[in-house]
Design a protein around this motif. Structure first.
Motif, PDB file in Angstrom:
ATOM      1  N   TYR A  27       0.698  -1.266   0.120  1.00  0.00           N
ATOM      2  CA  TYR A  27       0.030  -0.038   0.073  1.00  0.00           C
ATOM      3  C   TYR A  27       0.918   1.308  -0.114  1.00  0.00           C
ATOM      4  O   TYR A  27       2.013   1.093   0.402  1.00  0.00           O
ATOM      5  N   GLY A  28       0.209   2.112  -0.296  1.00  0.00           N
ATOM      6  CA  GLY A  28       0.904   3.721  -0.179  1.00  0.00           C
ATOM      7  C   GLY A  28      -0.239   4.448   0.612  1.00  0.00           C
ATOM      8  O   GLY A  28      -1.363   4.360   0.662  1.00  0.00           O
ATOM      9  N   ARG A  29       0.447   5.615   1.361  1.00  0.00           N
ATOM     10  CA  ARG A  29      -0.435   6.404   2.290  1.00  0.00           C
ATOM     11  C   ARG A  29       0.188   7.752   2.036  1.00  0.00           C
ATOM     12  O   ARG A  29       1.304   7.943   2.159  1.00  0.00           O
ATOM     13  N   PHE A  30      -0.550   8.884   2.152  1.00  0.00           N
ATOM     14  CA  PHE A  30       0.020  10.218   2.434  1.00  0.00           C
ATOM     15  C   PHE A  30      -0.943  11.059   2.894  1.00  0.00           C
ATOM     16  O   PHE A  30      -2.187  11.087   2.569  1.00  0.00           O
ATOM     17  N   GLY A  31      -0.559  11.989   3.614  1.00  0.00           N
ATOM     18  CA  GLY A  31      -1.634  13.172   4.002  1.00  0.00           C
ATOM     19  C   GLY A  31      -1.023  13.906   5.115  1.00  0.00           C
ATOM     20  O   GLY A  31       0.252  14.392   5.000  1.00  0.00           O
ATOM     21  N   VAL A  32      -1.600  14.462   6.084  1.00  0.00           N
ATOM     22  CA  VAL A  32      -1.248  15.551   7.124  1.00  0.00           C
ATOM     23  C   VAL A  32      -1.316  14.971   8.266  1.00  0.00           C
ATOM     24  O   VAL A  32      -2.307  14.415   8.726  1.00  0.00           O
ATOM     25  N   ILE A  33      -0.351  15.239   9.220  1.00  0.00           N
ATOM     26  CA  ILE A  33      -0.515  14.857  10.802  1.00  0.00           C
ATOM     27  C   ILE A  33       0.018  15.953  11.536  1.00  0.00           C
ATOM     28  O   ILE A  33       0.751  16.860  11.248  1.00  0.00           O
ATOM     29  N   TYR A  34      -0.718  16.000  12.565  1.00  0.00           N
ATOM     30  CA  TYR A  34      -0.529  17.176  13.786  1.00  0.00           C
ATOM     31  C   TYR A  34      -0.156  16.258  14.853  1.00  0.00           C
ATOM     32  O   TYR A  34      -0.728  15.582  15.148  1.00  0.00           O
ATOM     33  N   VAL A  35       0.738  17.037  15.533  1.00  0.00           N
ATOM     34  CA  VAL A  35       1.409  16.210  16.948  1.00  0.00           C
ATOM     35  C   VAL A  35       1.484  17.577  17.805  1.00  0.00           C
ATOM     36  O   VAL A  35       2.343  18.529  17.739  1.00  0.00           O
ATOM     37  N   GLU A  36       0.732  17.766  18.798  1.00  0.00           N
ATOM     38  CA  GLU A  36       0.663  18.904  19.720  1.00  0.00           C
ATOM     39  C   GLU A  36       2.137  18.899  20.508  1.00  0.00           C
ATOM     40  O   GLU A  36       2.441  18.013  21.202  1.00  0.00           O
ATOM     41  N   GLY A  37       2.587  20.074  20.280  1.00  0.00           N
ATOM     42  CA  GLY A  37       3.839  20.276  21.180  1.00  0.00           C
ATOM     43  C   GLY A  37       5.018  19.597  20.197  1.00  0.00           C
ATOM     44  O   GLY A  37       6.480  19.849  20.829  1.00  0.00           O
ATOM     45  N   ALA A  38       4.982  19.225  19.207  1.00  0.00           N
ATOM     46  CA  ALA A  38       6.193  18.414  18.546  1.00  0.00           C
ATOM     47  C   ALA A  38       6.865  19.621  17.758  1.00  0.00           C
ATOM     48  O   ALA A  38       6.551  21.020  17.748  1.00  0.00           O
ATOM     49  N   THR A  39       8.346  19.488  17.352  1.00  0.00           N
ATOM     50  CA  THR A  39       8.955  20.255  16.802  1.00  0.00           C
ATOM     51  C   THR A  39       8.292  21.092  15.540  1.00  0.00           C
ATOM     52  O   THR A  39       8.342  22.142  15.304  1.00  0.00           O
ATOM     53  N   ASN A  40       7.817  20.062  14.676  1.00  0.00           N
ATOM     54  CA  ASN A  40       6.923  20.506  13.732  1.00  0.00           C
ATOM     55  C   ASN A  40       5.791  20.204  13.935  1.00  0.00           C
ATOM     56  O   ASN A  40       5.330  18.974  13.629  1.00  0.00           O
ATOM     57  N   GLU A  41       4.737  20.843  14.510  1.00  0.00           N
ATOM     58  CA  GLU A  41       3.411  20.338  14.832  1.00  0.00           C
ATOM     59  C   GLU A  41       2.609  19.876  13.635  1.00  0.00           C
ATOM     60  O   GLU A  41       1.902  18.936  13.936  1.00  0.00           O
ATOM     61  N   THR A  43       2.814  18.625   9.782  1.00  0.00           N
ATOM     62  CA  THR A  43       3.548  18.162   8.661  1.00  0.00           C
ATOM     63  C   THR A  43       3.128  17.143   7.761  1.00  0.00           C
ATOM     64  O   THR A  43       2.014  16.499   7.901  1.00  0.00           O
ATOM     65  N   ILE A  44       3.651  17.229   6.534  1.00  0.00           N
ATOM     66  CA  ILE A  44       3.377  15.852   5.753  1.00  0.00           C
ATOM     67  C   ILE A  44       3.755  14.545   6.347  1.00  0.00           C
ATOM     68  O   ILE A  44       4.863  14.343   6.764  1.00  0.00           O
ATOM     69  N   THR A  45       2.892  13.389   6.023  1.00  0.00           N
ATOM     70  CA  THR A  45       3.005  12.326   6.388  1.00  0.00           C
ATOM     71  C   THR A  45       3.096  11.245   5.268  1.00  0.00           C
ATOM     72  O   THR A  45       2.268  11.428   4.573  1.00  0.00           O
ATOM     73  N   SER A  46       3.847  10.307   5.256  1.00  0.00           N
ATOM     74  CA  SER A  46       3.658   9.492   3.918  1.00  0.00           C
ATOM     75  C   SER A  46       4.427   8.111   4.346  1.00  0.00           C
ATOM     76  O   SER A  46       5.217   7.834   5.195  1.00  0.00           O
ATOM     77  N   ARG A  47       3.927   7.278   3.407  1.00  0.00           N
ATOM     78  CA  ARG A  47       4.322   5.651   3.532  1.00  0.00           C
ATOM     79  C   ARG A  47       4.336   4.955   2.195  1.00  0.00           C
ATOM     80  O   ARG A  47       3.204   4.917   1.813  1.00  0.00           O
ATOM     81  N   PHE A  48       5.292   4.212   1.828  1.00  0.00           N
ATOM     82  CA  PHE A  48       5.298   3.328   0.820  1.00  0.00           C
ATOM     83  C   PHE A  48       5.555   1.955   1.164  1.00  0.00           C
ATOM     84  O   PHE A  48       6.902   1.744   1.896  1.00  0.00           O
TER      85      PHE A  48
END
Length: 323
Positions: A27-41, A43-48
């Motif tokens: 599978y492939g996946r891509f999108g946006v992820i939010y993590v409260e308090g992270a260095t980059n709250e 950002t883009i996330t993806s996996r192949f």
């Protein structure tokens, strides 16, 4: 899954010899992820992920096979040279437990009827017991904080990343007969270089039985990792419109964990999931909801939001396509 049948000239020319099957999928996946308090709250996330399964059958009916994965995440380094350096991920750096893009450690197996013996990069009994991963929240799983297996990112015996033959090694026996399943495994682990707390051995096993639409599984483990699961119990089944799973685990120095997950169909193509977990060693109770909307053809729109183990809000949204 796409299947390609390979037959050498010798196999074709030899009467009574079956050709080998090689199956490609993933599978492939891509999108946006939010993590409260992270260095980059945000950002883009993806996996192949490309999975390769190869099998051949002997004249006496024994199936021999192997499984390999090629995987790349947006925060996984390709060769180890950049581990801990800046990356466009929530953590701000390449993850120190992922070396990707090459082929991971191979799992080999021999199977006859309901008995299977695996060696190499094995599944591991506790991590693959029924009810351990009852749902996948959102697009990415949101770090799977709602799983009762106490060692978190280091609980898994099977490694989707790693360095081929230099990765994890173990041996396991799986058996299935009707509604009964059993799994026993042994593995030697060196999960993070130069970290003695994440090195040692695991001996683990489970028994599972299905009756009247419910599956009960009991797992036991003896591990050198202090916060590994020692006892796990899951019960899963259907009540009305909901698929429910209840879980309990004794996670060694991590204390006890209790979890409830539920999944509901809220339309012809949409499924809602909800999770709650209380883990003694976590700062906060984990809870969250996720939605998957089937777009057809193996594609889906997925998103979720969760209060994680540290009490921070995490969320994701994106597309996944299976092939």
């Amino acid at each position: 899954m796409k299947k390609v049948l390979f037959a050498t000239t010798a196999l074709v020319a030899t009467a009574g010899v079956a050709a080998a099957d090689v199956t490609f999928g993933g599978y492939g996946r891509f999108g946006v992820i939010y993590v409260e308090g992270a260095t980059n709250e945000t950002t883009i996330t993806s996996r192949f992920r490309l999975q390769i399964d190869a099998t051949a059958e002997s004249d006496n009916g024994i199936t021999f096979g192997a499984r390999a994965r090629i995987q790349q995440d947006n925060d996984g380094d390709s060769n180890g040279a950049n581990l801990g350096e800046d990356a466009a991920s929530a953590g701000g750096t390449f993850r120190n437990d992922r070396i990707e893009t090459g082929i991971n450690g191979i799992r080999y197996f021999a199977r006859s009827g309901g008995l299977e013996v695996g060696v190499g990069n094995i599944y591991g009994a506790i991590d693959s017991m029924p009810g351990m991963y009852p749902v996948e929240l959102g697009l990415t799983g949101l770090s799977y904080d709602y799983i009762i297996n106490g060692a978190g990112a280091y609980s898994a015996t099977y490694d989707s990343d790693g360095n081929g033959a230099a990765g994890r090694n173990g041996v396991e026996v799986l058996y299935a007969m009707g509604d009964l399943k059993a799994h026993l495994s042994y593995s030697e682990l060196d999960l993070v270089a130069n970290n003695n707390d994440l090195e040692g051995e695991r001996i683990e096993g489970y028994l599972a039985y299905t009756f009247s639409g419910w599956t009960v599984a009991l797992g036991l483990q003896d591990s050198d990792i202090a916060n590994d699961t020692e006892v796990a119990l899951t019960v899963g089944g259907n009540v009305g419109v909901a698929d429910l799973t209840f879980g309990y685990a004794d996670n060694g120095t991590g204390g006890d964990a209790f979890a409830i997950t539920a999944a509901f169909d809220i339309g012809a193509a949409t499924r809602l999931t909800a999770v709650v977990l209380d883990q003694e060693s976590y700062t906060d109770t984990v809870y969250g909801v996720g939605v998957t909307h089937d777009l057809g053809g193996g594609t889906s729109l997925r998103g979720g939001v969760q209060n994680n183990r540290n009490g921070a809000t995490v969320a994701d949204l994106g597309v996944r396509f299976n092939f």
